[in-house]
Design a protein around this motif. Structure first.
Motif, PDB file in Angstrom:
ATOM      1  N   HIS A  81      56.143  86.195  17.072  1.00  0.00           N
ATOM      2  CA  HIS A  81      56.445  85.737  15.462  1.00  0.00           C
ATOM      3  C   HIS A  81      56.087  84.458  15.421  1.00  0.00           C
ATOM      4  CE1 HIS A  81      59.691  89.225  14.551  1.00  0.00           C
ATOM      5  NE2 HIS A  81      58.769  89.497  15.611  1.00  0.00           N
ATOM      6  N   VAL A  82      55.471  84.252  14.211  1.00  0.00           N
ATOM      7  CA  VAL A  82      54.798  82.876  13.660  1.00  0.00           C
ATOM      8  C   VAL A  82      54.874  82.430  12.286  1.00  0.00           C
ATOM      9  CG1 VAL A  82      53.178  82.933  15.876  1.00  0.00           C
ATOM     10  CG2 VAL A  82      52.454  83.998  13.762  1.00  0.00           C
ATOM     11  N   VAL A  83      54.971  81.130  12.175  1.00  0.00           N
ATOM     12  CA  VAL A  83      54.539  80.648  10.941  1.00  0.00           C
ATOM     13  C   VAL A  83      53.444  79.890  10.850  1.00  0.00           C
ATOM     14  CG1 VAL A  83      55.651  78.967   9.236  1.00  0.00           C
ATOM     15  CG2 VAL A  83      56.978  80.372  10.299  1.00  0.00           C
ATOM     16  N   MET A  84      52.652  80.066   9.692  1.00  0.00           N
ATOM     17  CA  MET A  84      51.309  79.370   9.558  1.00  0.00           C
ATOM     18  C   MET A  84      51.418  78.260   8.758  1.00  0.00           C
ATOM     19  SD  MET A  84      48.628  82.574   9.458  1.00  0.00           S
ATOM     20  CE  MET A  84      49.627  83.364   8.052  1.00  0.00           C
ATOM     21  N   SER A  85      51.025  76.834   9.220  1.00  0.00           N
ATOM     22  CA  SER A  85      51.204  75.899   8.484  1.00  0.00           C
ATOM     23  C   SER A  85      49.896  74.994   8.166  1.00  0.00           C
ATOM     24  CB  SER A  85      52.151  74.447   9.346  1.00  0.00           C
ATOM     25  OG  SER A  85      52.521  73.645   8.403  1.00  0.00           O
ATOM     26  N   PHE A  86      49.878  73.853   7.720  1.00  0.00           N
ATOM     27  CA  PHE A  86      48.414  73.165   7.311  1.00  0.00           C
ATOM     28  C   PHE A  86      47.502  73.076   8.419  1.00  0.00           C
ATOM     29  CE2 PHE A  86      51.608  70.031   8.458  1.00  0.00           C
ATOM     30  CZ  PHE A  86      50.888  69.019   9.358  1.00  0.00           C
ATOM     31  N   ALA A  87      46.381  72.909   7.913  1.00  0.00           N
ATOM     32  CA  ALA A  87      45.284  72.765   9.135  1.00  0.00           C
ATOM     33  C   ALA A  87      45.208  71.468   9.260  1.00  0.00           C
ATOM     34  CB  ALA A  87      43.891  73.528   8.487  1.00  0.00           C
ATOM     35  N   HIS A  88      44.785  71.112  10.565  1.00  0.00           N
ATOM     36  CA  HIS A  88      44.401  69.712  11.152  1.00  0.00           C
ATOM     37  C   HIS A  88      43.731  69.708  12.194  1.00  0.00           C
ATOM     38  CE1 HIS A  88      48.108  71.109  13.250  1.00  0.00           C
ATOM     39  NE2 HIS A  88      47.751  70.157  14.284  1.00  0.00           N
ATOM     40  N   CYS A  89      42.805  68.541  12.520  1.00  0.00           N
ATOM     41  CA  CYS A  89      41.780  68.684  13.404  1.00  0.00           C
ATOM     42  C   CYS A  89      42.195  68.725  14.971  1.00  0.00           C
ATOM     43  CB  CYS A  89      40.526  67.677  13.352  1.00  0.00           C
ATOM     44  SG  CYS A  89      41.290  65.959  13.806  1.00  0.00           S
ATOM     45  N   GLY A  90      43.503  67.912  15.038  1.00  0.00           N
ATOM     46  CA  GLY A  90      44.015  67.850  16.356  1.00  0.00           C
ATOM     47  C   GLY A  90      43.549  66.733  17.190  1.00  0.00           C
ATOM     48  N   VAL A 149      49.415  77.279  14.157  1.00  0.00           N
ATOM     49  CA  VAL A 149      50.204  78.496  13.973  1.00  0.00           C
ATOM     50  C   VAL A 149      51.663  78.112  14.897  1.00  0.00           C
ATOM     51  CG1 VAL A 149      50.481  80.846  14.727  1.00  0.00           C
ATOM     52  CG2 VAL A 149      48.458  80.055  13.588  1.00  0.00           C
ATOM     53  N   VAL A 150      52.802  78.091  14.464  1.00  0.00           N
ATOM     54  CA  VAL A 150      53.947  78.001  15.074  1.00  0.00           C
ATOM     55  C   VAL A 150      54.811  79.120  15.608  1.00  0.00           C
ATOM     56  CG1 VAL A 150      55.943  76.699  14.951  1.00  0.00           C
ATOM     57  CG2 VAL A 150      54.121  75.768  13.523  1.00  0.00           C
ATOM     58  N   LYS A 151      55.060  79.093  16.745  1.00  0.00           N
ATOM     59  CA  LYS A 151      56.035  80.326  17.451  1.00  0.00           C
ATOM     60  C   LYS A 151      57.046  80.336  17.002  1.00  0.00           C
ATOM     61  CE  LYS A 151      56.991  82.892  21.627  1.00  0.00           C
ATOM     62  NZ  LYS A 151      56.363  82.874  23.166  1.00  0.00           N
ATOM     63  N   VAL A 152      57.851  80.997  16.468  1.00  0.00           N
ATOM     64  CA  VAL A 152      59.375  81.180  16.017  1.00  0.00           C
ATOM     65  C   VAL A 152      60.187  81.979  16.527  1.00  0.00           C
ATOM     66  CG1 VAL A 152      58.859  79.940  13.910  1.00  0.00           C
ATOM     67  CG2 VAL A 152      58.996  82.290  14.141  1.00  0.00           C
ATOM     68  N   ASP A 153      61.455  81.759  16.494  1.00  0.00           N
ATOM     69  CA  ASP A 153      62.642  82.755  17.131  1.00  0.00           C
ATOM     70  C   ASP A 153      62.317  84.113  16.601  1.00  0.00           C
ATOM     71  OD1 ASP A 153      64.831  83.982  18.099  1.00  0.00           O
ATOM     72  OD2 ASP A 153      66.203  82.155  17.818  1.00  0.00           O
ATOM     73  N   PRO A 154      62.164  85.245  17.471  1.00  0.00           N
ATOM     74  CA  PRO A 154      61.947  86.477  16.811  1.00  0.00           C
ATOM     75  C   PRO A 154      63.195  87.106  16.479  1.00  0.00           C
ATOM     76  CG  PRO A 154      61.890  86.483  19.118  1.00  0.00           C
ATOM     77  CD  PRO A 154      62.095  85.204  18.921  1.00  0.00           C
ATOM     78  N   GLU A 155      64.711  86.526  16.685  1.00  0.00           N
ATOM     79  CA  GLU A 155      65.698  86.967  16.148  1.00  0.00           C
ATOM     80  C   GLU A 155      66.050  86.675  14.545  1.00  0.00           C
ATOM     81  OE1 GLU A 155      68.959  85.681  18.710  1.00  0.00           O
ATOM     82  OE2 GLU A 155      68.064  86.718  20.434  1.00  0.00           O
ATOM     83  N   VAL A 156      65.189  85.627  14.065  1.00  0.00           N
ATOM     84  CA  VAL A 156      65.404  85.438  12.756  1.00  0.00           C
ATOM     85  C   VAL A 156      64.374  86.331  11.828  1.00  0.00           C
ATOM     86  CG1 VAL A 156      65.594  83.586  11.142  1.00  0.00           C
ATOM     87  CG2 VAL A 156      66.059  83.102  13.529  1.00  0.00           C
ATOM     88  N   ASP A 157      64.938  86.712  10.878  1.00  0.00           N
ATOM     89  CA  ASP A 157      63.955  87.549   9.925  1.00  0.00           C
ATOM     90  C   ASP A 157      62.593  86.626   9.568  1.00  0.00           C
ATOM     91  OD1 ASP A 157      62.796  89.057   8.052  1.00  0.00           O
ATOM     92  OD2 ASP A 157      64.337  88.784   6.326  1.00  0.00           O
TER      93      ASP A 157
END
Length: 366
Positions: A81-90, A149-157
Motif C-alpha cells: 500500500h503506497v502514497v505517491m508524492s512529489f517528484a525529486h531527483c534524489g 512512492v511511500v509505503k504505508v500501513d496496510p491497516e489504514v484505509d
C-alpha cells in the motif's frame, strides 16, 4: 496497458475521462493501481494556468497498491500500500541534505510533463500525454519513480491517504518541519482549507497553547476549533490583526499563510510579534509589502515553504501514526466522490463546500 484517465486537453478545458495507454514501469519505477486520489488546488492551477504542457493527465495526491516494480526497485513489492508524492531527483545537494522539496530539478520533474528519463508513459491515439508531478493520479493506474512512492500501513484505509502526498503534508510539515514552534509559542493560521486545517492540527501536536484560525467561512472556523484552534476569527467581520494582538499579548510567534491573497499575506506579517516568523505556502501573485514597517523594523522573518519541507518517506508514515492514535484526524476534512464526479469535486473545492475532495477510482479498473 489500457487505463481510464481524466484528460485535460487545453488550458481551462473540462476533464474528459478517456481510455488511454500507460507504458512501463521502466527501471527504478513502479506501477500503482490507483485506489483514490485527492483533489488539490495545484490541480486547478495545472488545469487553468498552463504551468505544464497540454494535453495532460493531472492528479498528484494518489494512493493505491503496487502492481509491478521495474528493474532495480528492491524496497517496494507488488501488494504494498503506497502514497505517491512529489517528484525529486534524489541526487542534488538539496535532496541529499534532506530538502527534496527544493530539489534543483523540482519544476522540471513536476511540471515539465515528462518522466525523469525524458520519456512519456501516457499515450493517446493522437500522441503522448503529459505527466503531472511524476504520477498523474487522475487515472486508474499510474507509473511513478520509486523514490517518490511511500509505503504505508496496510491497516489504514488506503483511499484516505492520498492527500498526505501534497496538501496535508504541506500544512502539517510547515509547522512541524520548518517552523518547529517551541514550548509556549503562539501561532496564527490564515485560511482554513485542507492546508490550513492540517497546520492547525500540527500546531496542536506541537503543543502550541494559543492557535488562531482565520477564514471567511464560519463553518470552517467551527471545524478549526474542533480540530485544535483556541481562537477563530472571520476575516470578513473583524479586524484580524487587532484581535490576534489583543489575545496574544502583542502578536503571535508564528504565522502560516495559505490563501495567497495579498492583503491576507500582509495580515500574516502584521499579526506577528517582534522577531516572529511568517511561513508563506499559498500561491501568491505579485504584491507589495512595506519592508521597513511590515518586516525589518521588528526583526521579523518571512519564509516560503514548499510541500512542508518534508521528506515524504519519513514524514508521511509519521502522519499516519499520528492519525492512528487520534492526534491527526485529517479524515474529518475528506469527502469522497466517484471518479466520474471529478467536475463536481473541483466545483465543491472552489466554492468551499468541501475541504478536501477525494476521488475513488472504479473498483474493477484495469
Amino acid at each position: 496497458m489500457k487505463i481510464q484517465a481524466a484528460v485535460t486537453r487545453a488550458q481551462g478545458a473540462p476533464f474528459s475521462i478517456e481510455e488511454v495507454r500507460l507504458s512501463g514501469p521502466g527501471p527504478g519505477e513502479v506501477l500503482v493501481r490507483v485506489v483514490a486520489t485527492g483533489v488539490c488546488h495545484t490541480d486547478a492551477v495545472g488545469r487553468d494556468l498552463a504551468v505544464s504542457p497540454y494535453p495532460i493527465v493531472l492528479g498528484h495526491e494518489g494512493s493505491g497498491i503496487v502492481e509491478r516494480v521495474g528493474e532495480g526497485v528492491d524496497d517496494l513489492a507488488p501488494g504494498d500500500h503506497v502514497v505517491m508524492s512529489f517528484a525529486h531527483c534524489g541526487r542534488c545537494g538539496n535532496c541529499l541534505t534532506g530538502h527534496p522539496t527544493v530539489c534543483e530539478a523540482f519544476n522540471e520533474l513536476n511540471f515539465g510533463g515528462r518522466m525523469e528519463d525524458g520519456g512519456a508513459r501516457l499515450h493517446h491515439d493522437d500522441g503522448d500525454l503529459s505527466t503531472f508531478f511524476g504520477q498523474s493520479s487522475f487515472g486508474t493506474f499510474a507509473v511513478a519513480q520509486a523514490r517518490n512512492v511511500v509505503k504505508v500501513d496496510p491497516e489504514v484505509d488506503i483511499a484516505l491517504l492520498g492527500p498526505l502526498g501534497c496538501g496535508i503534508q504541506t500544512g502539517a510539515g510547515t509547522v512541524l518541519n520548518r517552523l518547529k514552534p517551541g514550548f509556549g509559542s503562539s501561532i496564527a493560521v490564515f485560511g482554513c482549507g485542507a492546508v490550513g486545517l492540517s497546520a492547525v492540527m500540527a500546531a496542536r501536536i506541537a503543543g502550541c497553547p494559543r492557535i488562531f484560525a482565520i477564514d471567511v467561512h464560519d463553518s470552517r472556523l467551527e471545524l478549526a476549533l474542533e480540530l485544535g484552534a483556541t481562537h477563530a476569527f472571520n476575516g470578513g467581520k473583524v479586524d484580524v490583526v487587532a484581535e490576534i494582538k489583543a489575545a496574544s499579548e502583542g502578536g503571535v510567534h508564528y504565522a502560516v499563510e495559505t490563501t495567497g491573497v495579498p492583503p491576507v499575506v500582509r495580515q500574516s506579517l502584521n499579526a506577528l510579534r517582534p522577531l516572529g516568523t511568517a511561513a508563506i505556502v499559498g500561491v501568491t501573485p505579485k504584491m507589495e509589502i512595506d519592508v521597513h514597517n511590515d518586516l525589518m523594523a521588528e526583526g521579523k522573518t518571512m519564509v516560503g515553504v514548499i510541500e512542508g519541507d518534508s521528506v515524504p518517506r519519513v514524514f508521511i508514515p509519521q502522519l499516519v501514526e499520528f492519525h492512528k492514535v487520534g492526534r491527526f484526524p485529517f479524515d474529518r476534512l475528506v469527502r469522497y466522490y466517484e471518479f466520474d464526479q471529478i467536475e463536481q469535486a473541483f466545483e465543491d473545492s472552489a466554492s468551499g463546500r468541501t475541504v478536501k475532495p477525494v476521488l475513488r477510482m472504479p473498483v474493477a479498473a484495469g
